[in-house]
Design an enzyme around this catalytic site. Structure first.
Site, short mmCIF file in Angstrom:
data_model
loop_
_atom_site.label_atom_id
_atom_site.label_comp_id
_atom_site.label_asym_id
_atom_site.label_seq_id
_atom_site.Cartn_x
_atom_site.Cartn_y
_atom_site.Cartn_z
N ASP A 1 0.83 -1.21 0.00
CA ASP A 1 0.00 0.00 0.00
C ASP A 1 0.86 1.26 0.00
OD1 ASP A 1 -2.28 1.48 0.03
OD2 ASP A 1 -2.82 1.05 2.11
N ASN B 1 -10.67 -2.99 -6.74
CA ASN B 1 -9.87 -2.00 -7.47
C ASN B 1 -10.45 -1.65 -8.85
OD1 ASN B 1 -6.62 -3.08 -6.18
ND2 ASN B 1 -8.00 -1.50 -5.42
C1 FPP Z 1 -2.14 0.14 -3.18
O1 FPP Z 1 -1.62 1.43 -3.20
C2 FPP Z 1 -1.55 -0.63 -4.26
C3 FPP Z 1 -2.25 -1.18 -5.27
C4 FPP Z 1 -3.71 -1.08 -5.40
C5 FPP Z 1 -1.57 -1.90 -6.35
C6 FPP Z 1 -0.31 -2.62 -5.97
C7 FPP Z 1 0.43 -2.89 -7.22
C8 FPP Z 1 1.77 -2.84 -7.37
C9 FPP Z 1 2.72 -2.66 -6.27
C10 FPP Z 1 2.37 -2.96 -8.70
C11 FPP Z 1 1.77 -4.03 -9.52
C12 FPP Z 1 2.53 -5.28 -9.43
C13 FPP Z 1 2.29 -6.25 -10.28
C14 FPP Z 1 3.08 -7.50 -10.24
C15 FPP Z 1 1.20 -6.12 -11.24
P1 FPP Z 1 -2.61 2.66 -3.49
O2 FPP Z 1 -2.62 2.90 -4.95
O3 FPP Z 1 -3.95 2.38 -2.91
O4 FPP Z 1 -1.86 3.80 -2.73
P2 FPP Z 1 -2.52 4.99 -1.90
O5 FPP Z 1 -3.26 4.36 -0.75
O6 FPP Z 1 -1.33 5.77 -1.44
O7 FPP Z 1 -3.42 5.74 -2.83
#
Ligand code: FPP
Length: 253
Positions: free
Chosen positions: A28, A76
């Site tokens: 996250d 998502n």
């Molecule tokens: C949460 O951070 C993260 C995600 C929803 C996606 C995680 C994906 C990756 C680390 C990269 C993808 C990897 C592969 C192998 C496809 P957020 O976007 O919710 O962050 P925030 O809470 O700061 O907005």
């Protein structure tokens, strides 16, 4: 088909082993990392893939056998189309770029989550990654993509109900072990340690069944900044915990 020796109440009661066999990670903070730099959210996800590569490498060096990461949840889909596309693109690029190396290094790759409503090219790539690495057992990397813990439990229930309806098993045959074997994480031990980055303290529908006895460690580091040192810190916190699985401490009266 390779499986990892099970850990859990039967085998690991008492003080925790210093190194967890299975680490699950909620990656996250990509969006906040990008925002702090005036970059689009997709740039945070891109750096997140680098952090994933480094973390898997560090985990292997530490003797961890399995890592399971949450990279796209069934919820998502509610994000802007451009961000959903970016995440799909990153999964494709990750498999295309890293599959040969992971295969060579003995890593077994699994993708947990439903294949329903996945674009055909992604579904094919995901199948290929699993097929090509099915005989590996040095390390287990599971990417939860289009994954939701409740959805996984519902799918497992439907599959077992189908077996009952066809007369293959009786309702009374359904045990915790049989149920675990119907989940996407079959053959993997339950996570010993669940790490969530970015300071948030929620499970967010990740591995609901499997994390029943996992130790939870919350790191303030935003996922793109997560590195071997942050992993070491989380494992050190885990190593200091006493796991009792509902029992009492050995020697307690
Ligand atoms: C949460 O951070 C993260 C995600 C929803 C996606 C995680 C994906 C990756 C680390 C990269 C993808 C990897 C592969 C192998 C496809 P957020 O976007 O919710 O962050 P925030 O809470 O700061 O907005």
């Amino acid at each position: 088909m390779s499986s990892v020796p099970a850990t859990g109440p039967a085998t690991r009661q008492g003080a925790s082993d210093a190194i967890p066999a299975h680490v699950a990670i909620i990656m996250d903070g990509n969006g906040r990392w990008a925002k702090a730099r005036g970059l689009p959210r997709a740039a945070g996800h891109e750096r997140g893939v680098e952090a994933l590569r480094n973390t898997v490498e560090a985990a292997r060096e530490m003797g961890i056998r399995c890592v399971t990461v949450f990279s796209f949840s069934t919820e998502n889909w509610r994000r802007p189309t451009s961000e959903v596309s970016a995440l799909f693109g990153l999964l494709k690029a990750y498999i295309r770029r890293d599959l040969a190396r992971l295969k060579r290094e003995g890593v077994r790759v699994r993708i947990a989550g439903t294949r329903d409503n996945l674009p055909e090219d992604i579904a094919k790539l995901v199948d290929e990654a699993e097929r090509e690495t099915a005989h590996n057992s040095a390390f287990h990397l599971t990417v939860a993509f289009n994954y939701g813990g409740r959805e996984e439990i519902v799918r497992a229930t439907q599959s077992l109900a189908g077996k009952v309806a066809r007369g293959e098993i009786a309702p009374g045959d359904i045990t915790e072990n049989l149920f675990s074997a119907a989940l996407d994480t079959r053959d993997l031990p339950d996570p010993d340690l669940l790490i969530r980055t970015s300071g948030e303290r929620r499970i967010s529908n990740f591995l609901l069944w499997q994390c029943a006895y996992s130790e939870l460690v919350f790191s303030d580091v935003l996922w793109p900044d997560f590195d071997s040192e942050a992993l070491r810190q989380a494992v050190a916190e885990f190593a200091g915990r006493e796991r009792r699985y509902g029992a009492v401490t050995a020697g307690a009266s």
